[in-house]
Structures are given as structure tokens and as C-alpha cells.
Design a protein around this motif. Sequence first.
Motif, mmCIF file in Angstrom:
data_model
loop_
_atom_site.group_PDB
_atom_site.id
_atom_site.type_symbol
_atom_site.label_atom_id
_atom_site.label_comp_id
_atom_site.label_asym_id
_atom_site.label_seq_id
_atom_site.Cartn_x
_atom_site.Cartn_y
_atom_site.Cartn_z
ATOM 1 N N ASP A 231 -2.664 -13.418 9.604
ATOM 2 C CA ASP A 231 -2.930 -12.284 10.475
ATOM 3 C C ASP A 231 -2.670 -10.974 9.730
ATOM 4 O O ASP A 231 -1.815 -10.910 8.858
ATOM 5 N N GLU A 232 -3.376 -9.950 10.107
ATOM 6 C CA GLU A 232 -3.062 -8.614 9.608
ATOM 7 C C GLU A 232 -2.162 -7.962 10.653
ATOM 8 O O GLU A 232 -2.619 -7.279 11.565
ATOM 9 N N ASP A 233 -0.867 -8.178 10.545
ATOM 10 C CA ASP A 233 0.084 -7.803 11.583
ATOM 11 C C ASP A 233 1.235 -7.016 10.979
ATOM 12 O O ASP A 233 2.384 -7.416 11.033
ATOM 13 N N VAL A 234 0.926 -5.875 10.415
ATOM 14 C CA VAL A 234 1.918 -5.064 9.709
ATOM 15 C C VAL A 234 2.877 -4.406 10.702
ATOM 16 O O VAL A 234 2.454 -3.775 11.673
ATOM 17 N N ILE A 235 4.185 -4.547 10.445
ATOM 18 C CA ILE A 235 5.193 -3.820 11.207
ATOM 19 C C ILE A 235 5.429 -2.456 10.580
ATOM 20 O O ILE A 235 5.460 -1.430 11.263
ATOM 21 N N ASP A 236 5.601 -2.426 9.255
ATOM 22 C CA ASP A 236 5.816 -1.165 8.555
ATOM 23 C C ASP A 236 5.457 -1.345 7.082
ATOM 24 O O ASP A 236 5.402 -2.478 6.576
ATOM 25 N N ALA A 237 5.218 -0.237 6.401
ATOM 26 C CA ALA A 237 4.829 -0.295 4.988
ATOM 27 C C ALA A 237 5.279 0.977 4.280
ATOM 28 O O ALA A 237 5.505 2.018 4.909
ATOM 29 N N LEU A 238 5.410 0.851 2.965
ATOM 30 C CA LEU A 238 5.709 1.997 2.098
ATOM 31 C C LEU A 238 4.850 1.882 0.849
ATOM 32 O O LEU A 238 4.851 0.844 0.182
ATOM 33 N N VAL A 239 4.107 2.932 0.545
ATOM 34 C CA VAL A 239 3.321 3.011 -0.681
ATOM 35 C C VAL A 239 3.914 4.135 -1.524
ATOM 36 O O VAL A 239 4.072 5.258 -1.041
ATOM 37 N N TYR A 240 4.264 3.829 -2.782
ATOM 38 C CA TYR A 240 4.932 4.832 -3.608
ATOM 39 C C TYR A 240 4.298 4.898 -4.994
ATOM 40 O O TYR A 240 3.687 3.952 -5.477
ATOM 41 N N THR A 241 4.460 6.043 -5.639
ATOM 42 C CA THR A 241 3.873 6.283 -6.952
ATOM 43 C C THR A 241 4.801 7.175 -7.775
ATOM 44 O O THR A 241 5.665 7.863 -7.222
ATOM 45 N N ASN A 242 4.608 7.161 -9.086
ATOM 46 C CA ASN A 242 5.420 8.015 -9.962
ATOM 47 C C ASN A 242 4.908 9.456 -10.019
ATOM 48 O O ASN A 242 5.401 10.268 -10.775
ATOM 49 N N GLY A 243 3.904 9.750 -9.238
ATOM 50 C CA GLY A 243 3.391 11.117 -9.190
ATOM 51 C C GLY A 243 2.117 11.314 -9.962
ATOM 52 O O GLY A 243 1.432 12.318 -9.791
ATOM 53 N N GLU A 244 1.765 10.363 -10.816
ATOM 54 C CA GLU A 244 0.534 10.473 -11.584
ATOM 55 C C GLU A 244 -0.659 9.961 -10.789
ATOM 56 O O GLU A 244 -1.796 10.120 -11.195
ATOM 57 N N SER A 245 -0.387 9.317 -9.660
ATOM 58 C CA SER A 245 -1.468 8.781 -8.834
ATOM 59 C C SER A 245 -1.096 8.939 -7.374
ATOM 60 O O SER A 245 -0.307 8.181 -6.847
ATOM 61 N N THR A 246 -1.633 9.953 -6.730
ATOM 62 C CA THR A 246 -1.313 10.195 -5.327
ATOM 63 C C THR A 246 -2.547 10.114 -4.437
ATOM 64 O O THR A 246 -2.539 10.553 -3.313
ATOM 65 N N SER A 247 -3.616 9.532 -4.958
ATOM 66 C CA SER A 247 -4.833 9.406 -4.163
ATOM 67 C C SER A 247 -5.112 7.945 -3.884
ATOM 68 O O SER A 247 -4.231 7.104 -3.919
ATOM 69 N N TYR A 248 -6.368 7.623 -3.633
ATOM 70 C CA TYR A 248 -6.714 6.268 -3.233
ATOM 71 C C TYR A 248 -6.850 5.301 -4.399
ATOM 72 O O TYR A 248 -7.018 4.115 -4.194
ATOM 73 N N SER A 249 -6.793 5.777 -5.616
ATOM 74 C CA SER A 249 -6.970 4.871 -6.751
ATOM 75 C C SER A 249 -6.167 5.381 -7.940
ATOM 76 O O SER A 249 -5.504 6.406 -7.867
ATOM 77 N N GLY A 250 -6.237 4.635 -9.024
ATOM 78 C CA GLY A 250 -5.578 5.068 -10.234
ATOM 79 C C GLY A 250 -4.153 4.596 -10.377
ATOM 80 O O GLY A 250 -3.392 5.157 -11.160
ATOM 81 N N ASP A 268 -2.573 1.194 8.529
ATOM 82 C CA ASP A 268 -1.141 0.925 8.486
ATOM 83 C C ASP A 268 -0.440 1.831 7.480
ATOM 84 O O ASP A 268 0.788 1.800 7.376
ATOM 85 N N TRP A 269 -1.207 2.583 6.720
ATOM 86 C CA TRP A 269 -0.686 3.663 5.879
ATOM 87 C C TRP A 269 -1.704 4.782 5.903
ATOM 88 O O TRP A 269 -2.905 4.538 5.748
ATOM 89 N N MET A 270 -1.227 6.012 6.081
ATOM 90 C CA MET A 270 -2.126 7.152 6.217
ATOM 91 C C MET A 270 -1.929 8.115 5.056
ATOM 92 O O MET A 270 -0.809 8.562 4.786
ATOM 93 N N GLY A 271 -3.031 8.424 4.367
ATOM 94 C CA GLY A 271 -2.983 9.456 3.350
ATOM 95 C C GLY A 271 -2.443 8.982 2.015
ATOM 96 O O GLY A 271 -2.404 7.794 1.712
ATOM 97 N N PRO A 272 -1.989 9.946 1.175
ATOM 98 C CA PRO A 272 -1.562 9.625 -0.190
ATOM 99 C C PRO A 272 -0.239 8.864 -0.218
ATOM 100 O O PRO A 272 0.519 8.824 0.747
ATOM 101 N N ALA A 273 0.028 8.269 -1.377
ATOM 102 C CA ALA A 273 1.281 7.543 -1.585
ATOM 103 C C ALA A 273 2.452 8.524 -1.660
ATOM 104 O O ALA A 273 2.281 9.704 -1.965
ATOM 105 N N PHE A 274 3.654 8.005 -1.392
ATOM 106 C CA PHE A 274 4.861 8.821 -1.528
ATOM 107 C C PHE A 274 5.174 9.017 -3.009
ATOM 108 O O PHE A 274 5.158 8.061 -3.788
ATOM 109 N N ASN A 275 5.491 10.245 -3.394
ATOM 110 C CA ASN A 275 5.802 10.556 -4.787
ATOM 111 C C ASN A 275 7.279 10.254 -5.053
ATOM 112 O O ASN A 275 8.168 11.001 -4.632
#
Length: 323
Positions: A231-250, A268-275
Motif C-alpha cells: 500500500d502507499e500509506d505514508v504516515i510521515d516523511a523527510l527528504v533532505y539534501t546537502n544543499g547542492e540539490s534542492t529541486s526535483y532531481s540531481g 506526501d512531501w511538498m516542494g524542495p528537500a530540506f537543506n
Amino acid sequence: MDGMRKMIALALAALVVSCSQPPISNMVDSMLSQDRQLPQLVRMEMLDMHSTRLTFSEAVSVQDATIDGQKAACRIEPPSAVVVTSPSALDVSSPSDLFIRVADTSSNSSAFHIPLYGLNDRIPSLVINEFSSKGTATQPDRIELEIRSDGNLEGICVMDGTKGNERHSLTLPDMDVERGDYVVIWWDSRPEVEVVENGDGSTTYNIPAHSDEGLATNNGVFVVYRTPSEDEDVIDALVYTNGESTSYSGFGSARVEASYDDLTESFDWMGPAFNSKHATSTRTVSRRNNRQDTDSASDFYITVTRGQTFGGMNSSAEYMPEE
């Protein structure tokens, strides 16, 4: 295709006994246009401790269905779903084997083996509250979950990636928790103390994930699911980056990029990754206190040096990098 038409036409010509039969070209076209697509499973949804809903690419009938070798009850839900019910309650933490064979209206059939987990109906409200992916021997990689309602953790699945893109996952054990408690997952190390009673009356539960490697240091995804099933049943998520990639790819990793795409496509995640560039083993990624969860980078900040608070309320002291 022309060769096939000629062969079918020759075969049909041998059967012609009356000029009143339909034109051979029409019969050939009918045979060539017959549905030959196999039914595909497009979604699975656990409903409770006994039942799952399977949605297919087209309307199907069930030819056979068993769970761990026992015959399972099936109910068709138009237009293209089947509800399968186990004769006994499913285990929440260990999979049962569902075998099902279905056929469409053109008699094309497909068979599937699917792992099933019972759905815990007492899962509490919770969020990722603190996170460290730049651990050391004394300050290892950890993930803290803040419990926001009473419930039971059994069957909750945590992953360093989305399903199918993870390196490691952990299914949480049968454990009752209360609002205000904390669960700290030690990703690639073991805690010295498993249960800590806090001064404010809350409890911190320290759980080892038994991973062979740490979390992705610079660019990664961490997800909490209700169940280990598909199932796609996400409770919570965190997307993080070192700052060199804050968009949808890379992100530099196909696995991380695929996980990011999964989460953004399902909202389940909105917008850019956390720096997280300035995070360290003691400057952790923390959730802002008393803030509504928006599933975005704005929910989090980096604490000051030695500001980590695993097992307690987050520090409000935020790290401000020098210009």
C-alpha cells in the motif's frame, strides 16, 4: 502481420461451406483484434486484520484464491476490484502468502503471489521529530518519532527510501505507547538503555534497526509507513539534501530520486528537500515545536551545536550559519 493474415485466411478458407458466411476478411480482423492483454494488479489496500482490496487493470473473475494454503473468500467490487478475506486474522509483523488467479472477460488469466500483513487499527498519530544522518561513534544515526495520540506501534514500517527503493527497513514491534512518548530508532547501532522514564511523565523507547550501514549522509529520504505491505500509506516523511540539490532531481542517486518522485507525486512531501548542509552529529534536523505538519521542508530546522534532544522535547535554539 500480413503473413499472419494470409495464414489465418487460408485456414478459414478451408472451412468455407456456404457463400452465406461472413466475408473472410471480417473474420480475420475479428481474430486479430481479440483481447490478449493479461489482467494487471494496479493497487493493493489492506482493509483490516482479515481483508485486502486488490484493484486490477480491468474487470476480472476469481479462479482461485488461497492464503497460506487455506481457501480465501472473495467478493467482486465493480468495476475492477476484488476483496479477499482470510479465514483467520493476518499477522501484523510477518507476511502471509496470498495466491490468487484471475481472468478477464476474454479468458486471459494472471496469477499472483502477494505478501499480506494485517492492518493494526490502533496505530497512533505520530511524526518524525528529530533526525541525524551524520552520526559518529558517540552520536550515532538516529530517528526520533514523537507520539501524538495513544495507540500501538505493531506493523509500522520505517525505511530509508520509499518501498522498492529502500536500502533497509524496520517493522516496529507490538508496543503500546501514549501521547507525549518518544520512539528513538538507532539505525546502525544499539542503544545501551531500551526504556527511559522521563521527568515529565513521558517514556522514551530506544529501538535498534539492525542496519548494516548508516543513513545516507547528504542526500536521502526517510519514510514512515502504516504497514510493510505494498500500500502507499505514508504516515510521515523527510527528504533532505546537502544543499547542492534542492529541486526535483540531481540527488546523485537514482534510488533517492525515485523515492523523492514517489513522495511528491503522492503529495506526501511538498516542494524542495530540506537543506541539511549545516547539520552535524550534534546539530540535528529537528521539527519545529507546536507546528502543524505540512509535509515540507518548512517543518524542520537545524539545532545549535550540541542541541540534540533525542528522547525529549526539541530545543528551540536554531543554528544560524555565518554569512
